[in-house]
Design a protein around this motif. Structure first.
Motif, PDB file in Angstrom:
ATOM      1  N   GLU A 207      -6.331  32.773 122.509  1.00  0.00           N
ATOM      2  CA  GLU A 207      -5.502  32.415 123.659  1.00  0.00           C
ATOM      3  C   GLU A 207      -6.329  32.323 124.934  1.00  0.00           C
ATOM      4  O   GLU A 207      -6.106  31.436 125.765  1.00  0.00           O
ATOM      5  CB  GLU A 207      -4.382  33.441 123.829  1.00  0.00           C
ATOM      6  N   ARG A 208      -7.287  33.228 125.076  1.00  0.00           N
ATOM      7  CA  ARG A 208      -8.099  33.242 126.300  1.00  0.00           C
ATOM      8  C   ARG A 208      -9.234  32.220 126.243  1.00  0.00           C
ATOM      9  O   ARG A 208      -9.607  31.645 127.266  1.00  0.00           O
ATOM     10  CB  ARG A 208      -8.670  34.649 126.530  1.00  0.00           C
ATOM     11  N   TYR A 209      -9.805  31.996 125.056  1.00  0.00           N
ATOM     12  CA  TYR A 209     -10.944  31.081 124.918  1.00  0.00           C
ATOM     13  C   TYR A 209     -10.650  30.037 123.836  1.00  0.00           C
ATOM     14  O   TYR A 209     -11.230  30.069 122.739  1.00  0.00           O
ATOM     15  CB  TYR A 209     -12.221  31.845 124.547  1.00  0.00           C
ATOM     16  N   PRO A 210      -9.749  29.105 124.112  1.00  0.00           N
ATOM     17  CA  PRO A 210      -9.370  28.120 123.080  1.00  0.00           C
ATOM     18  C   PRO A 210     -10.516  27.219 122.652  1.00  0.00           C
ATOM     19  O   PRO A 210     -10.488  26.673 121.543  1.00  0.00           O
ATOM     20  CB  PRO A 210      -8.256  27.319 123.757  1.00  0.00           C
ATOM     21  N   GLN A 211     -11.549  27.060 123.503  1.00  0.00           N
ATOM     22  CA  GLN A 211     -12.681  26.201 123.160  1.00  0.00           C
ATOM     23  C   GLN A 211     -13.807  26.949 122.463  1.00  0.00           C
ATOM     24  O   GLN A 211     -14.773  26.325 122.010  1.00  0.00           O
ATOM     25  CB  GLN A 211     -13.225  25.537 124.442  1.00  0.00           C
ATOM     26  N   ALA A 212     -13.708  28.261 122.383  1.00  0.00           N
ATOM     27  CA  ALA A 212     -14.781  29.057 121.788  1.00  0.00           C
ATOM     28  C   ALA A 212     -14.752  28.967 120.264  1.00  0.00           C
ATOM     29  O   ALA A 212     -13.715  28.684 119.664  1.00  0.00           O
ATOM     30  CB  ALA A 212     -14.673  30.513 122.228  1.00  0.00           C
ATOM     31  N   MET A 213     -15.907  29.225 119.653  1.00  0.00           N
ATOM     32  CA  MET A 213     -15.976  29.325 118.197  1.00  0.00           C
ATOM     33  C   MET A 213     -15.499  30.715 117.792  1.00  0.00           C
ATOM     34  O   MET A 213     -16.006  31.718 118.286  1.00  0.00           O
ATOM     35  CB  MET A 213     -17.410  29.098 117.715  1.00  0.00           C
ATOM     36  N   THR A 214     -14.513  30.753 116.913  1.00  0.00           N
ATOM     37  CA  THR A 214     -13.968  32.026 116.436  1.00  0.00           C
ATOM     38  C   THR A 214     -14.224  32.127 114.941  1.00  0.00           C
ATOM     39  O   THR A 214     -13.756  31.291 114.169  1.00  0.00           O
ATOM     40  CB  THR A 214     -12.460  32.119 116.711  1.00  0.00           C
ATOM     41  N   LEU A 215     -14.968  33.155 114.537  1.00  0.00           N
ATOM     42  CA  LEU A 215     -15.327  33.343 113.136  1.00  0.00           C
ATOM     43  C   LEU A 215     -14.754  34.651 112.625  1.00  0.00           C
ATOM     44  O   LEU A 215     -14.910  35.701 113.264  1.00  0.00           O
ATOM     45  CB  LEU A 215     -16.847  33.349 112.963  1.00  0.00           C
ATOM     46  N   ALA A 216     -14.083  34.600 111.486  1.00  0.00           N
ATOM     47  CA  ALA A 216     -13.613  35.796 110.804  1.00  0.00           C
ATOM     48  C   ALA A 216     -14.528  36.057 109.613  1.00  0.00           C
ATOM     49  O   ALA A 216     -14.949  35.114 108.935  1.00  0.00           O
ATOM     50  CB  ALA A 216     -12.174  35.617 110.332  1.00  0.00           C
ATOM     51  N   ILE A 217     -14.866  37.320 109.378  1.00  0.00           N
ATOM     52  CA  ILE A 217     -15.695  37.663 108.225  1.00  0.00           C
ATOM     53  C   ILE A 217     -14.934  38.678 107.377  1.00  0.00           C
ATOM     54  O   ILE A 217     -14.317  39.609 107.906  1.00  0.00           O
ATOM     55  CB  ILE A 217     -17.073  38.215 108.641  1.00  0.00           C
ATOM     56  N   THR A 218     -14.956  38.497 106.059  1.00  0.00           N
ATOM     57  CA  THR A 218     -14.216  39.375 105.173  1.00  0.00           C
ATOM     58  C   THR A 218     -14.696  39.235 103.739  1.00  0.00           C
ATOM     59  O   THR A 218     -15.123  38.150 103.309  1.00  0.00           O
ATOM     60  CB  THR A 218     -12.696  39.080 105.233  1.00  0.00           C
ATOM     61  N   GLU A 219     -14.607  40.316 102.993  1.00  0.00           N
ATOM     62  CA  GLU A 219     -14.938  40.283 101.575  1.00  0.00           C
ATOM     63  C   GLU A 219     -13.930  39.434 100.798  1.00  0.00           C
ATOM     64  O   GLU A 219     -14.235  38.952  99.699  1.00  0.00           O
ATOM     65  CB  GLU A 219     -14.963  41.704 101.004  1.00  0.00           C
ATOM     66  N   LEU A 220     -12.749  39.233 101.368  1.00  0.00           N
ATOM     67  CA  LEU A 220     -11.732  38.441 100.687  1.00  0.00           C
ATOM     68  C   LEU A 220     -12.128  36.974 100.592  1.00  0.00           C
ATOM     69  O   LEU A 220     -11.558  36.231  99.796  1.00  0.00           O
ATOM     70  CB  LEU A 220     -10.393  38.564 101.424  1.00  0.00           C
ATOM     71  N   ALA A 221     -13.099  36.547 101.420  1.00  0.00           N
ATOM     72  CA  ALA A 221     -13.554  35.161 101.363  1.00  0.00           C
ATOM     73  C   ALA A 221     -14.632  34.953 100.312  1.00  0.00           C
ATOM     74  O   ALA A 221     -15.059  33.823 100.066  1.00  0.00           O
ATOM     75  CB  ALA A 221     -14.081  34.731 102.735  1.00  0.00           C
ATOM     76  N   SER A 222     -15.075  36.041  99.694  1.00  0.00           N
ATOM     77  CA  SER A 222     -16.083  35.944  98.638  1.00  0.00           C
ATOM     78  C   SER A 222     -15.376  35.835  97.286  1.00  0.00           C
ATOM     79  O   SER A 222     -14.173  36.097  97.181  1.00  0.00           O
ATOM     80  CB  SER A 222     -16.992  37.175  98.662  1.00  0.00           C
ATOM     81  N   PRO A 223     -16.104  35.464  96.234  1.00  0.00           N
ATOM     82  CA  PRO A 223     -15.481  35.359  94.913  1.00  0.00           C
ATOM     83  C   PRO A 223     -14.794  36.645  94.462  1.00  0.00           C
ATOM     84  O   PRO A 223     -13.796  36.600  93.746  1.00  0.00           O
ATOM     85  CB  PRO A 223     -16.667  35.009  94.006  1.00  0.00           C
ATOM     86  N   ARG A 224     -15.309  37.800  94.915  1.00  0.00           N
ATOM     87  CA  ARG A 224     -14.712  39.063  94.498  1.00  0.00           C
ATOM     88  C   ARG A 224     -13.337  39.265  95.109  1.00  0.00           C
ATOM     89  O   ARG A 224     -12.569  40.133  94.663  1.00  0.00           O
ATOM     90  CB  ARG A 224     -15.631  40.224  94.868  1.00  0.00           C
ATOM     91  N   GLY A 225     -12.990  38.491  96.146  1.00  0.00           N
ATOM     92  CA  GLY A 225     -11.711  38.660  96.811  1.00  0.00           C
ATOM     93  C   GLY A 225     -10.536  38.129  96.013  1.00  0.00           C
ATOM     94  O   GLY A 225      -9.394  38.506  96.278  1.00  0.00           O
ATOM     95  N   GLY A 226     -10.781  37.263  95.060  1.00  0.00           N
ATOM     96  CA  GLY A 226      -9.674  36.712  94.285  1.00  0.00           C
ATOM     97  C   GLY A 226      -9.090  35.478  94.945  1.00  0.00           C
ATOM     98  O   GLY A 226      -9.039  35.373  96.180  1.00  0.00           O
ATOM     99  N   TRP A 227      -8.657  34.548  94.105  1.00  0.00           N
ATOM    100  CA  TRP A 227      -8.181  33.248  94.622  1.00  0.00           C
ATOM    101  C   TRP A 227      -6.978  33.406  95.533  1.00  0.00           C
ATOM    102  O   TRP A 227      -6.917  32.803  96.602  1.00  0.00           O
ATOM    103  CB  TRP A 227      -7.833  32.340  93.438  1.00  0.00           C
ATOM    104  N   TRP A 228      -5.999  34.209  95.133  1.00  0.00           N
ATOM    105  CA  TRP A 228      -4.751  34.284  95.892  1.00  0.00           C
ATOM    106  C   TRP A 228      -4.963  34.930  97.267  1.00  0.00           C
ATOM    107  O   TRP A 228      -4.494  34.417  98.289  1.00  0.00           O
ATOM    108  CB  TRP A 228      -3.698  35.067  95.117  1.00  0.00           C
ATOM    109  N   ARG A 229      -5.668  36.068  97.306  1.00  0.00           N
ATOM    110  CA  ARG A 229      -5.908  36.730  98.595  1.00  0.00           C
ATOM    111  C   ARG A 229      -6.793  35.879  99.489  1.00  0.00           C
ATOM    112  O   ARG A 229      -6.607  35.848 100.713  1.00  0.00           O
ATOM    113  CB  ARG A 229      -6.542  38.102  98.355  1.00  0.00           C
ATOM    114  N   ARG A 230      -7.763  35.185  98.902  1.00  0.00           N
ATOM    115  CA  ARG A 230      -8.621  34.293  99.695  1.00  0.00           C
ATOM    116  C   ARG A 230      -7.784  33.179 100.322  1.00  0.00           C
ATOM    117  O   ARG A 230      -7.964  32.835 101.491  1.00  0.00           O
ATOM    118  CB  ARG A 230      -9.716  33.720  98.798  1.00  0.00           C
ATOM    119  N   ARG A 231      -6.860  32.623  99.570  1.00  0.00           N
ATOM    120  CA  ARG A 231      -5.993  31.550 100.079  1.00  0.00           C
ATOM    121  C   ARG A 231      -5.096  32.052 101.203  1.00  0.00           C
ATOM    122  O   ARG A 231      -4.902  31.365 102.215  1.00  0.00           O
ATOM    123  CB  ARG A 231      -5.154  31.003  98.933  1.00  0.00           C
TER     124      ARG A 231
END
Length: 262
Positions: A207-231
């Motif tokens: 909301e404050r920086y709409p033009q900024a790059m915002t990156l989320a990092i999580t183990e759920l985005a890796s193969p170990r996270g599982g397809w459903w949780r990653r989605r």
């Protein structure tokens, strides 16, 4: 030399600084020029082209008293640098400046004479004096909810992307304070730290920086996270306008793909 690269003899430095330096070496593998630590041996018996010395360590006394080999460049970190030092860096170390110096050494080794044709004895400063610029002109990033090792890697990687100012927040309150106080061009949020409200902070950041790059990092985005949780994570972050969801443990090629856009 290692192909298109430079060997670096390292003397001194703290464990944290050595860790950051090793990160710089690893990151250089993604570039045209590769840097690597000298292990005391070489194919020709010649000393390495770069001698990187911590001026605060005991071994620095010997380095300051001994003139370097004619083909070797001395990069000194700290005070009381000897006259024959080719570069002098202050603490905290600017890894972007150090990389600039290493690139200059490589340019010297590639010239026909073995010396530089260009004057690089006084490189253009890479650090920004915040007092002389409006906040909007300062390249600054916010890193939220990461541990010491990941924080060190991200700070080093952001420095190499010409983002010298990195604020780390490990509580929701501190992160919210930073978001309200500074201007950012990038924010990195660890969704796996359940001690902070990473989702609420990402929404506030967007909301404050709409033009900024915002990156989320999580183990759920890796193969170990599982397809459903990653989605599900990808759906939620897409609604917030997050730039990308990156897997943990952090993968340098993936991180570089995004931070190189800054």
């Amino acid at each position: 030399m290692l192909g298109a690269g430079v060997l670096v003899q390292v003397i001194g430095f703290t464990d944290v600084e050595r860790h950051a330096l090793n990160t710089v070496f690893r990151l250089s593998r993604e570039r045209e020029v590769v840097y690597a630590p000298w292990n005391g041996t070489g194919p020709t018996g010649e000393p390495p082209p770069v001698l990187l010395v911590d001026g605060d360590c005991a071994e620095a006394v010997l380095s300051s008293a001994r003139a370097p080999h004619e083909s070797q460049r001395l990069i000194w970190v700290g005070s009381d640098a000897p006259d024959h030092a080719w570069r002098v860096l202050e603490r905290p170390i600017s890894w972007a400046d150090l990389l600039h110096d290493l690139d200059a050494v490589f340019a010297a080794t590639q010239s026909d004479s073995g010396l530089l044709d260009l004057d690089v004895t006084q490189p253009a400063p890479l650090d920004i004096d915040v007092g002389n610029f409006p906040q909007s002109a300062v390249r600054r990033a916010l890193v939220v909810g990461v541990g010491e090792e990941e924080g060190l890697y991200l700070r080093t990687r952001l420095s190499l992307a010409a983002v010298p100012f990195v604020d780390e927040a490990r509580t929701t309150e501190r992160a919210a304070e930073c978001i309200s106080q500074f201007d950012y061009l990038c924010g990195v949020f660890n969704l796996d730290d359940h001690h902070i409200d990473a989702w609420g902070l990402m929404q506030l950041f967007r909301e404050r920086y709409p033009q900024a790059m915002t990156l989320a990092i999580t183990e759920l985005a890796s193969p170990r996270g599982g397809w459903w949780r990653r989605r599900r994570v990808q759906q939620h972050t897409r609604r917030l306008g997050v730039s990308a969801v990156l897997p943990r443990p952090l993968q340098p090629p993936v991180v570089s793909q995004w931070l190189d856009m800054l």
